[in-house]
Each structure stands twice: as structure tokens, then as C-alpha cells.
Design a protein around this motif. Structure first.
Motif, PDB file in Angstrom:
ATOM      1  N   THR A   1     -14.334  32.995  49.975  1.00  0.00           N
ATOM      2  CA  THR A   1     -13.475  33.886  50.761  1.00  0.00           C
ATOM      3  C   THR A   1     -12.598  34.728  49.843  1.00  0.00           C
ATOM      4  OG1 THR A   1     -13.384  32.111  52.423  1.00  0.00           O
ATOM      5  CG2 THR A   1     -11.850  33.949  52.692  1.00  0.00           C
TER       6      THR A   1
ATOM      7  N   ASP B   1     -14.473  33.791  59.773  1.00  0.00           N
ATOM      8  CA  ASP B   1     -14.090  35.118  60.270  1.00  0.00           C
ATOM      9  C   ASP B   1     -13.699  36.048  59.129  1.00  0.00           C
ATOM     10  OD1 ASP B   1     -14.557  34.266  62.837  1.00  0.00           O
ATOM     11  OD2 ASP B   1     -12.445  33.873  63.297  1.00  0.00           O
ATOM     12  N   ARG B   2     -12.978  35.534  58.149  1.00  0.00           N
ATOM     13  CA  ARG B   2     -12.512  36.374  57.047  1.00  0.00           C
ATOM     14  C   ARG B   2     -13.667  36.770  56.125  1.00  0.00           C
ATOM     15  NH1 ARG B   2      -6.687  33.919  55.197  1.00  0.00           N
ATOM     16  NH2 ARG B   2      -7.058  35.388  53.479  1.00  0.00           N
TER      17      ARG B   2
ATOM     18  N   GLU C   1     -11.384  30.064  60.525  1.00  0.00           N
ATOM     19  CA  GLU C   1     -10.681  31.203  59.947  1.00  0.00           C
ATOM     20  C   GLU C   1     -11.428  31.745  58.737  1.00  0.00           C
ATOM     21  OE1 GLU C   1      -6.302  32.347  58.007  1.00  0.00           O
ATOM     22  OE2 GLU C   1      -6.766  30.263  58.583  1.00  0.00           O
ATOM     23  N   ARG C   2     -11.926  30.820  57.930  1.00  0.00           N
ATOM     24  CA  ARG C   2     -12.657  31.224  56.729  1.00  0.00           C
ATOM     25  C   ARG C   2     -13.903  32.024  57.096  1.00  0.00           C
ATOM     26  NH1 ARG C   2     -13.295  26.149  54.302  1.00  0.00           N
ATOM     27  NH2 ARG C   2     -15.197  25.854  55.509  1.00  0.00           N
TER      28      ARG C   2
ATOM     29  N   LEU D   1      -7.436  26.926  54.312  1.00  0.00           N
ATOM     30  CA  LEU D   1      -8.153  27.629  55.370  1.00  0.00           C
ATOM     31  C   LEU D   1      -9.085  26.670  56.118  1.00  0.00           C
ATOM     32  CD1 LEU D   1      -9.241  30.925  53.532  1.00  0.00           C
ATOM     33  CD2 LEU D   1      -7.223  30.562  54.965  1.00  0.00           C
ATOM     34  N   ASP D   2      -9.082  26.744  57.444  1.00  0.00           N
ATOM     35  CA  ASP D   2     -10.063  25.940  58.174  1.00  0.00           C
ATOM     36  C   ASP D   2     -11.369  26.731  58.282  1.00  0.00           C
ATOM     37  OD1 ASP D   2     -10.015  27.684  60.458  1.00  0.00           O
ATOM     38  OD2 ASP D   2      -8.264  26.629  61.230  1.00  0.00           O
TER      39      ASP D   2
END
Length: 377
Positions: free
Chosen positions: A342, A38-39, A35-36, A31-32
């Protein structure tokens, strides 16, 4: 006393203490940051007030930016106990999550993002070693009432042992008070697992000439007469991050910065603490920099991530790492990768509890007693 496990100190203690170890699934490994982030935000929105995230000062930026509270280990445990959240996600190491489980309500669940985050110093005093040493110490000094004190940076089973033998827990801020508590009730102190904090505390109390070191790794090194005569027996454990600092680092930073002030943690060697301008806990280090005048230079002798945080939080102060590029991060803290955070948060949002830390009931009761005695002081 609950049964204690035998541990190879070169492995992760949590692998033996807990049977719920899971590896990070492959889909979480790449995961970048965007993205991380946001999640994590999406999982937190779904969980709402059911979860609280605690970030230790030694964690990297990508962890602490998601934390509800940032602080040292016991301060964070108290935050957890005061929270109404059902889930406490402790971004620290195993012993910290254990302490949170000890003092939180039974209906709160403590989660450690990575079960591989296990403090090497805590692992330097495992239960069977301490049991064996206790038998030898009490034989060497049969007429002495020995009171064991363990630093907060230790596992729950060691805290429980200390309580059972009339001892208590201490932090780096109140170690001197814990020693005084012990000497009011006994003749001799066994201090575990950090010999440097023990030695610095003995010096503070004017008892530096009344110490002996207990080396659990070398049975031939023990002098029964020396141990019997000493008022304070120091377990031969240490923090790998803080032991790295030397007097030469202080001399070098004073040469590079004419106005440098040096502050170090009391887990550092005695000669380093002596050469510094200030020695104090993580909280003391943070408060000192926060209260510094703009333009002051402060060289920090502790884990590098905290130094980096202080540089960001207080740009008006010139905050520099005491040993420059040679300063270390904490390898155990490094195991709490943001991708693990995450993973556990998304698991909770899906109704799945991962990496739960739960101290056995009897051990929890005794360790809680050791903490209560600390609070008395």
C-alpha cells in the motif's frame, strides 16, 4: 570486477547494498484488510498502466490477490521485461528484484515493497567469501578450468562473478543443461549457493560420486586433494524452508493418505527427492496439481503459501502440505507485508519512488551476460 561489500550473514544484505532503506511509516502499520484493499485499488486506478505488480508464488494471499502476474522468480522478471509499465513493483525478495532490473529496459524502475525481504540462501554466498574460495580452489586445482554456475537464487554480484569467470546462471528447471554447458567448456564446476540442487543435478547426470562440498564456514574442513579430484564442487548453502523436509515426512503422509502422491522441489535434500514421486520447480509443482484428476491427493514439499494457493486454486484436488503444521513459510517473503505494498503504491501515485532496486552498471552488464548464457541452453 566491481567492488563488493562485506556482509554479516545474520543481517539483511540489502541494508548494505542499497542506501535507500525506509521504515514503514506508523500510519501504515495498523491498516485493516478492507481499508488496505480500497487504498491499493485507488492507487492502482490513478497509476493505470504505468505500474505492474508481480507476486511470487511464495507470497501470502493478501499479496498475490493484487498481483497482475503470479509465478516464480525468473518467470516474473520476464513478465516485467515484456511489460510497458514504467514501474515494476516486485513482491518477492531482493535478488528477484535485481534480476528484474537486469533484464528490464533502462526506463523501467523496479521497486521492492520492503527492503528487508532478503533471501537467506542468497546471503550464504556473498562476494568476498566467493572470491576467497575461488582463490583457494584455483590453487588446489591449478591445471583445471573451473566453470562457476550460480542458481538464480543469488545476488547480482554473484551472477556477475560467474559471468566474469566464464560461467552462467541456472534455474531449478535447467540446472542439468547448465552443467552440461559448463563441462563442454571446462573441467570442473563450482555450483553455488544451493548444495541440494547441485547434488540432485549431479545425481541426474550420473555424477553423484564426483562431488565434493565446499564449506565456507569451516576452513579446517576443506580437503584440497578431494576438491582437486572432484568434478563438481558444491557450495555449502541451502534453503531453510526446503531443507526442513525429511524422508519421515514422506513416510508419514503416505500412512495418512493411502493414495498420496508426493511432489517436492529440488532444493530439498537428496534423500527426500529420491523418496518423492515427482521433483520439480515451482512451475512444475503448479502444473502437476493443475493437471491432476479430481480426487487425487498431492502432498507438496515446498513453501507453505504456495501449498495454500494450490488448495484454493484447485479445490477438486486434495492438496496437503508434506509436513503438516510443521511446514514453514519463507521468512524473507514474509517481510513483504501488504501494508508495505500500500505504502509504495500510494507513494508512486504521489510521484515518490520508494525502495528502488538498481544494480550497478558494470555488475548489471556482467550479470546480464550470465543470464544470456543461460538462455543459450
Amino acid at each position: 570486477m566491481p567492488e563488493m561489500e562485506t556482509v554479516d550473514l545474520q543481517t539483511d544484505l540489502s541494508l548494505f547494498k542499497y542506501d535507500n532503506l525506509e521504515q514503514l511509516p506508523p500510519q501504515y502499520r495498523e491498516l485493516d484488510e478492507g481499508e488496505r484493499t480500497d487504498r491499493i485499488a485507488a492507487a492502482r486506478e490513478e497509476l493505470g498502466e504505468d505500474v505492474i505488480i508481480l507476486g511470487h508464488n511464495y507470497q501470502r494471499r493478501e499479496i498475490v490477490e493484487h498481483a497482475d502476474f503470479i509465478g516464480d522468480s525468473y518467470e516474473l522478471s520476464k513478465r516485467a521485461a515484456d511489460a510497458d509499465a514504467d514501474y515494476v513493483v516486485f513482491c518477492g525478495v531482493t535478488f528477484m528484484a535485481e534480476s528484474a532490473d537486469i533484464i528490464t529496459d533502462d526506463d523501467q524502475t523496479v521497486i521492492l515493497p520492503s527492503m528487508e525481504a532478503s533471501c537467506p540462501m542468497a546471503g550464504m554466498a556473498e562476494a568476498l567469501q566467493v572470491d576467497a574460495a575461488w582463490a583457494e580452489l584455483t590453487e588446489a586445482a591449478p591445471d583445471a578450468d573451473i566453470i562457476p554456475i550460480t542458481y538464480m537464487n543469488s545476488y547480482a554480484d554473484l551472477k556477475a562473478f560467474c559471468a566474469e569467470q566464464g560461467g552462467l546462471v541456472c534455474t531449478s528447471s535447467n540446472a542439468h543443461d547448465a552443467f552440461e554447458y559448463a563441462f563442454e567448456r571446462g573441467d570442473k564446476v563450482l555450483f553455488l549457493p544451493d548444495k541440494h540442487l547441485g547434488e540432485n543435478t549431479a545425481h541426474r547426470l550420473g555424477m553423484e560420486d564426483s562431488t565434493a562440498e565446499w564449506d565456507p564456514w569451516d576452513p579446517e574442513s576443506k580437503d584440497a586433494d578431494e576438491v582437486a579430484d572432484a568434478d563438481i564442487v558444491l557450495w555449502d548453502g541451502y534453503c531453510q524452508v526446503h531443507e526442513r523436509f525429511t524422508e519421515a515426512h514422506i513416510e508419514d503422509v503416505r500412512e495418512r493418505y493411502d493414495d498420496a502422491n508426493v511432489i517436492v522441489h529440488p532444493e530439498c535434500r537428496r534423500e527426500v527427492v529420491e523418496a518423492a514421486d515427482v521433483a520439480g520447480s515451482t512451475s512444475t509443482i503448479c502444473e502437476t496439481v493443475a493437471e491432476a484428476d479430481p480426487g487425487e491427493t498431492w502432498a507438496i514439499g515446498t513453501e507453505i503459501h504456495l501449498t495454500n494457493h494450490l488448495q484454493r486454486w484447485h479445490p477438486e484436488v486434495n492438496v496437503v502440505p508434506l509436513c503438516g503444521d510443521a511446514c514453514m513459510d519463507c521468512n524473507a517473503m514474509r517481510q513483504v507485508d501488504p501494508n508495505y505494498l500500500t505504502w509504495v503504491l500510494e507513494g508512486l501515485a504521489e510521484g515518490e519512488e520508494r525502495n528502488v532496486i538498481e544494480v550497478a552498471p558494470r555488475e548489471k552488464e556482467l550479470a546480464g551476460l550470465a543470464l544470456e548464457r543461460m538462455l543459450e541452453i
